[in-house]
Design a protein around this motif. Structure first.
Motif, mmCIF file in Angstrom:
data_model
loop_
_atom_site.group_PDB
_atom_site.id
_atom_site.type_symbol
_atom_site.label_atom_id
_atom_site.label_comp_id
_atom_site.label_asym_id
_atom_site.label_seq_id
_atom_site.Cartn_x
_atom_site.Cartn_y
_atom_site.Cartn_z
ATOM 1 N N MET A 1 52.191 21.013 38.596
ATOM 2 C CA MET A 1 50.888 21.417 39.122
ATOM 3 C C MET A 1 50.004 21.875 37.966
ATOM 4 S SD MET A 1 50.026 24.416 41.874
ATOM 5 C CE MET A 1 50.427 23.493 43.333
ATOM 6 N N SER A 2 48.783 21.379 37.921
ATOM 7 C CA SER A 2 47.892 21.746 36.828
ATOM 8 C C SER A 2 47.297 23.132 37.053
ATOM 9 C CB SER A 2 46.777 20.716 36.688
ATOM 10 O OG SER A 2 45.948 20.743 37.821
ATOM 11 N N LYS A 3 46.969 23.784 35.968
ATOM 12 C CA LYS A 3 46.360 25.107 36.055
ATOM 13 C C LYS A 3 44.854 24.948 36.143
ATOM 14 C CE LYS A 3 49.897 27.367 33.288
ATOM 15 N NZ LYS A 3 50.170 28.112 32.051
ATOM 16 N N ASN A 4 44.282 25.445 37.208
ATOM 17 C CA ASN A 4 42.832 25.482 37.357
ATOM 18 C C ASN A 4 42.497 26.540 38.392
ATOM 19 O OD1 ASN A 4 42.892 24.261 40.018
ATOM 20 N ND2 ASN A 4 43.163 22.287 39.012
ATOM 21 N N CYS A 5 41.232 26.758 38.617
ATOM 22 C CA CYS A 5 40.834 27.825 39.551
ATOM 23 C C CYS A 5 41.414 27.609 40.945
ATOM 24 C CB CYS A 5 39.317 27.904 39.645
ATOM 25 S SG CYS A 5 38.536 28.641 38.202
ATOM 26 N N ASN A 6 41.506 26.357 41.399
ATOM 27 C CA ASN A 6 41.983 26.093 42.754
ATOM 28 C C ASN A 6 43.446 26.450 42.958
ATOM 29 O OD1 ASN A 6 39.530 25.041 43.810
ATOM 30 N ND2 ASN A 6 39.914 23.112 42.768
ATOM 31 N N THR A 7 44.227 26.543 41.881
ATOM 32 C CA THR A 7 45.656 26.842 42.012
ATOM 33 C C THR A 7 45.982 28.293 41.670
ATOM 34 O OG1 THR A 7 46.109 26.139 39.733
ATOM 35 C CG2 THR A 7 46.280 24.461 41.458
ATOM 36 N N LYS A 9 46.229 32.316 42.221
ATOM 37 C CA LYS A 9 46.398 33.211 43.368
ATOM 38 C C LYS A 9 45.255 34.198 43.510
ATOM 39 C CE LYS A 9 49.285 36.349 40.660
ATOM 40 N NZ LYS A 9 50.611 36.917 40.506
ATOM 41 N N TRP A 10 44.504 34.457 42.438
ATOM 42 C CA TRP A 10 43.429 35.443 42.532
ATOM 43 C C TRP A 10 42.090 34.835 42.912
ATOM 44 C CZ3 TRP A 10 46.436 35.105 38.000
ATOM 45 C CH2 TRP A 10 45.963 34.238 37.063
ATOM 46 N N LEU A 11 42.045 33.494 43.102
ATOM 47 C CA LEU A 11 40.820 32.877 43.592
ATOM 48 C C LEU A 11 40.864 32.855 45.109
ATOM 49 C CD1 LEU A 11 38.229 31.242 42.662
ATOM 50 C CD2 LEU A 11 39.541 29.242 43.355
ATOM 51 N N GLU A 12 39.828 33.317 45.752
ATOM 52 C CA GLU A 12 39.813 33.321 47.214
ATOM 53 C C GLU A 12 38.415 33.067 47.746
ATOM 54 O OE1 GLU A 12 40.787 37.085 48.993
ATOM 55 O OE2 GLU A 12 39.666 38.193 47.509
ATOM 56 N N TRP A 13 38.373 32.571 48.970
ATOM 57 C CA TRP A 13 37.108 32.351 49.667
ATOM 58 C C TRP A 13 36.780 33.618 50.439
ATOM 59 C CZ3 TRP A 13 33.280 28.898 49.661
ATOM 60 C CH2 TRP A 13 32.354 28.958 50.705
ATOM 61 N N VAL A 14 35.564 34.081 50.329
ATOM 62 C CA VAL A 14 35.133 35.296 51.013
ATOM 63 C C VAL A 14 33.989 34.953 51.959
ATOM 64 C CG1 VAL A 14 34.111 37.574 50.713
ATOM 65 C CG2 VAL A 14 35.804 36.745 49.072
ATOM 66 N N ASP A 15 34.145 35.315 53.234
ATOM 67 C CA ASP A 15 33.077 35.152 54.211
ATOM 68 C C ASP A 15 32.268 36.432 54.243
ATOM 69 O OD1 ASP A 15 33.537 32.535 55.206
ATOM 70 O OD2 ASP A 15 35.281 33.279 56.298
ATOM 71 N N GLY A 16 31.092 36.398 53.644
ATOM 72 C CA GLY A 16 30.237 37.573 53.609
ATOM 73 C C GLY A 16 29.334 37.643 54.821
ATOM 74 N N GLU A 17 28.590 38.709 54.900
ATOM 75 C CA GLU A 17 27.652 38.877 56.010
ATOM 76 C C GLU A 17 26.415 38.012 55.820
ATOM 77 O OE1 GLU A 17 26.748 42.922 56.865
ATOM 78 O OE2 GLU A 17 28.841 43.563 56.720
ATOM 79 N N HIS A 18 26.146 37.614 54.593
ATOM 80 C CA HIS A 18 24.981 36.800 54.273
ATOM 81 C C HIS A 18 25.436 35.608 53.445
ATOM 82 C CE1 HIS A 18 22.645 40.243 55.588
ATOM 83 N NE2 HIS A 18 23.377 40.983 54.785
ATOM 84 N N GLU A 19 24.620 34.569 53.401
ATOM 85 C CA GLU A 19 24.969 33.392 52.612
ATOM 86 C C GLU A 19 25.142 33.743 51.135
ATOM 87 O OE1 GLU A 19 22.938 29.170 51.396
ATOM 88 O OE2 GLU A 19 22.588 29.939 53.412
ATOM 89 N N ASN A 27 39.196 37.469 41.740
ATOM 90 C CA ASN A 27 39.483 38.889 41.631
ATOM 91 C C ASN A 27 39.898 39.300 40.227
ATOM 92 O OD1 ASN A 27 38.950 39.305 44.340
ATOM 93 N ND2 ASN A 27 41.038 38.807 44.933
ATOM 94 N N LYS A 28 40.440 38.347 39.450
ATOM 95 C CA LYS A 28 40.917 38.687 38.110
ATOM 96 C C LYS A 28 39.772 39.047 37.173
ATOM 97 C CE LYS A 28 43.715 36.980 34.306
ATOM 98 N NZ LYS A 28 44.474 35.862 33.772
ATOM 99 N N CYS A 29 38.640 38.394 37.327
ATOM 100 C CA CYS A 29 37.570 38.598 36.357
ATOM 101 C C CYS A 29 36.274 39.099 36.965
ATOM 102 C CB CYS A 29 37.309 37.307 35.584
ATOM 103 S SG CYS A 29 36.869 35.921 36.618
ATOM 104 N N HIS A 30 36.238 39.323 38.267
ATOM 105 C CA HIS A 30 34.995 39.726 38.925
ATOM 106 C C HIS A 30 34.415 41.000 38.313
ATOM 107 C CE1 HIS A 30 32.105 39.923 42.241
ATOM 108 N NE2 HIS A 30 32.314 41.231 42.213
ATOM 109 N N ASN A 31 35.229 42.032 38.171
ATOM 110 C CA ASN A 31 34.724 43.299 37.639
ATOM 111 C C ASN A 31 34.265 43.164 36.200
ATOM 112 O OD1 ASN A 31 35.167 44.624 40.033
ATOM 113 N ND2 ASN A 31 37.208 45.350 39.456
ATOM 114 N N GLN A 32 35.005 42.404 35.411
ATOM 115 C CA GLN A 32 34.644 42.202 34.011
ATOM 116 C C GLN A 32 33.297 41.490 33.891
ATOM 117 O OE1 GLN A 32 37.466 39.748 31.990
ATOM 118 N NE2 GLN A 32 36.231 39.563 30.163
#
Length: 63
Positions: A1-7, A9-19, A27-32
């Motif tokens: 399996m190749s390493k990329n964002c889709n594989t 574990k810290w990449l996730e889809w978030v359903d927000g209240e707004h578009e 999650n790994k780099c969001h705060n940074q």
């Protein structure tokens, strides 16, 4: 399996209240990236299939 964002574990889809707060987040780099004032750049990259599918770490600055 190749390493990329889709594989990662810290990449996730978030359903927000707004578009504007719905979409992929890393999650790994969001705060940074937020602390560096580059949160919108991160979200824009993660919205692109080509970016998420590239062989790379979860986030790399584009050259």
């Amino acid at each position: 399996m190749s390493k990329n964002c889709n594989t990662r574990k810290w990449l996730e889809w978030v359903d927000g209240e707004h578009e504007s707060d719905t979409g992929f987040t890393c999650n790994k780099c969001h705060n940074q990236m937020w602390a560096a004032g580059r949160e919108q750049e991160l979200h824009a990259n993660l919205d692109r299939h080509e970016y998420r599918s590239r062989y790379k770490r979860c986030f790399e600055p584009e050259a």
